[in-house]
Design an enzyme around this catalytic site. Structure first.
Site, PDB file in Angstrom:
ATOM      1  N   THR A 117     -10.519   4.117   3.428  1.00  0.00           N
ATOM      2  CA  THR A 117     -10.101   5.598   2.903  1.00  0.00           C
ATOM      3  C   THR A 117      -9.192   6.047   4.099  1.00  0.00           C
ATOM      4  O   THR A 117      -9.665   6.001   5.273  1.00  0.00           O
ATOM      5  CB  THR A 117     -11.176   6.108   2.268  1.00  0.00           C
ATOM      6  OG1 THR A 117     -11.909   6.731   3.298  1.00  0.00           O
ATOM      7  CG2 THR A 117     -11.932   5.319   1.118  1.00  0.00           C
ATOM      8  N   ASP A 118      -8.433   7.107   3.780  1.00  0.00           N
ATOM      9  CA  ASP A 118      -8.362   7.885   4.577  1.00  0.00           C
ATOM     10  C   ASP A 118      -9.260   9.132   4.846  1.00  0.00           C
ATOM     11  O   ASP A 118     -10.542   8.974   4.226  1.00  0.00           O
ATOM     12  CB  ASP A 118      -6.950   8.704   4.203  1.00  0.00           C
ATOM     13  CG  ASP A 118      -6.126   9.558   5.613  1.00  0.00           C
ATOM     14  OD1 ASP A 118      -6.647   9.466   6.570  1.00  0.00           O
ATOM     15  OD2 ASP A 118      -5.221   9.916   5.277  1.00  0.00           O
ATOM     16  N   ALA A 119      -9.270   9.930   5.650  1.00  0.00           N
ATOM     17  CA  ALA A 119     -10.607  10.819   6.264  1.00  0.00           C
ATOM     18  C   ALA A 119     -10.895  11.524   4.897  1.00  0.00           C
ATOM     19  O   ALA A 119     -10.031  12.045   4.060  1.00  0.00           O
ATOM     20  CB  ALA A 119      -9.938  11.753   7.308  1.00  0.00           C
TER      21      ALA A 119
END
Length: 396
Positions: A117-119
């Protein structure tokens, strides 16, 4: 163009035994907002996505890229095609949408690597649902790793509860683990090796690296226009220099080089110029004729950086109609240089001599001044029509 340059970059990572990760699936290149602050929307049609972003991802997947970062980006037209009857209120970012990660990326595009995932603190994710729900849902949707904790114990329990409640199935859990362990094994992390010392990092900034930096800067600095033939400058005709430093946010994550002003003055004075720094925040311009008697050359150095909603920052002066706005371009020879972003000509169309220098380090400052003096030619030629921001006056 994207495929050409990213393939070359990824080949370089391969040579250095570095795992490759590309981002942000399904692509955010048509969304001008930032997913740190809002859910990104890629509103391309299925056909347009397939022949643009789809082709980029397909190329890298076929070339064996190991990791893909899912973005907090929705692809509503494709999502509604994959999930019949999907309503706008049910559109989710790719990080939480199994139809994009599992169905499109892993099955249709045949990606067999690891999805991260992104942050997780970004509003593109938090705007979708409660954290206790989206922490396990990201893994259930097909992401294999979850990026960043808020509170480590709380997030761990959110994930654990998601598994206990069946949000994350045994099959999905073990698929994610296989991908993680497989990636580690590819790097040989499962094999005990001699421990390396931090001294191994001493190579960073070695002579070879410095030469590579010099070459890159030399090839990069681009003279976009000089319609009044201001260049080259010299310390006789242009002895008295008025230097204007235009800066962005001072305390942001990406703040300007704190030594920028000092380095600029030192280099110009070393070349025999008398440099006067403009007083920032002063509104009064004063007598034009007096200004022309005191100033032989105006240098406007734009050192603007930013982050998130201002990734691509516009010109912002120190005050309303303050005296650093380039009111003087027809009064004295004027050179405007942007040391970061490539689009500042959009706000500086009055400039008759404009340069993109791309970075604010000492080497860039030194080479930029050498090029202004004619000691070195401008070799940068990698800009395109976008530099004019579709403004006819930018070319004048």
């Amino acid at each position: 163009v994207v495929i050409k340059h990213t393939v070359s970059y990824l080949k370089g990572l391969d040579k250095s035994n570095v795992i490759k990760c590309i981002k942000h699936f399904p692509g955010d290149g048509i969304e001008e907002r930032d997913q740190h602050l809002v859910l990104g929307i890629n509103n391309l049609s299925i056909e347009d996505w397939e022949k643009s972003f789809g082709e980029v991802y397909r190329t890298h997947i076929n070339n064996g890229v190991e990791m893909i970062m899912a973005g907090h980006i929705a692809l509503p037209n494709y999502q509604k095609y994959l999930v019949k009857g999907l309503e706008d209120k049910d559109v989710l970012p790719a990080t939480l949408a199994s139809e994009l990660i599992q169905d499109l990326l892993k099955e249709k595009l045949n990606f067999n690597g690891l999805v991260i995932t992104d942050a997780s603190h970004m509003l593109g994710m938090t705007s979708s649902m409660q954290r206790k729900d989206y922490v396990p849902k990201a893994i259930a949707a097909g992401c294999d790793m979850f990026l960043f904790f808020n509170d480590i114990d709380e997030d761990f329990n959110y994930m654990l509860n998601g598994y206990k409640n069946g949000v994350i199935t045994n099959e999905r859990l073990h698929d994610a683990l296989r991908r993680i362990l497989g990636l580690k094994a590819k790097l040989g992390l499962n094999i005990e090796k001699p421990k390396r010392s931090l001294k191994d990092l001493d190579v960073i900034g070695c002579k070879e690296h410095k030469e590579m930096q010099k070459e890159a800067i030399d090839k990069g600095i681009s003279l976009i226009k000089d319609t009044k033939n201001v260049l080259p400058i010299n310390n006789k005709k242009h002895k008295r220099v008025r230097l204007y430093i235009i800066e962005g946010e001072k305390n942001g994550i990406y703040k300007p080089n704190e030594e920028f002003e000092k380095l600029c003055v030192e280099k110009l004075e070393k070349e025999g110029f008398i440099v006067t720094l403009n007083d920032r925040g002063v509104r009064a311009k004063g007598s034009v004729e007096k200004y022309k008697k005191e100033v032989d050359l105006a240098l406007v150095f734009v050192d603007v950086k930013g982050y998130a909603e201002q990734n691509n920052m516009r010109i912002k002066y120190s005050g309303p109609m303050s005296n650093e706005i380039p009111w003087f371009v027809h009064e004295v020879p004027t050179v405007v240089v942007s040391f970061n972003f490539t689009n500042h000509l959009h706000d500086l169309t009055m400039a008759k001599c404009y340069i993109n220098a791309y970075s604010d380090c000492k080497e860039t400052i030194n080479q930029l001044v050498d090029k202004l003096l004619g000691k070195s030619e401008f070799k940068g030629k990698y800009f395109n029509e976008n530099v004019w921001a579709n403004q006819f006056q930018a070319k004048l």
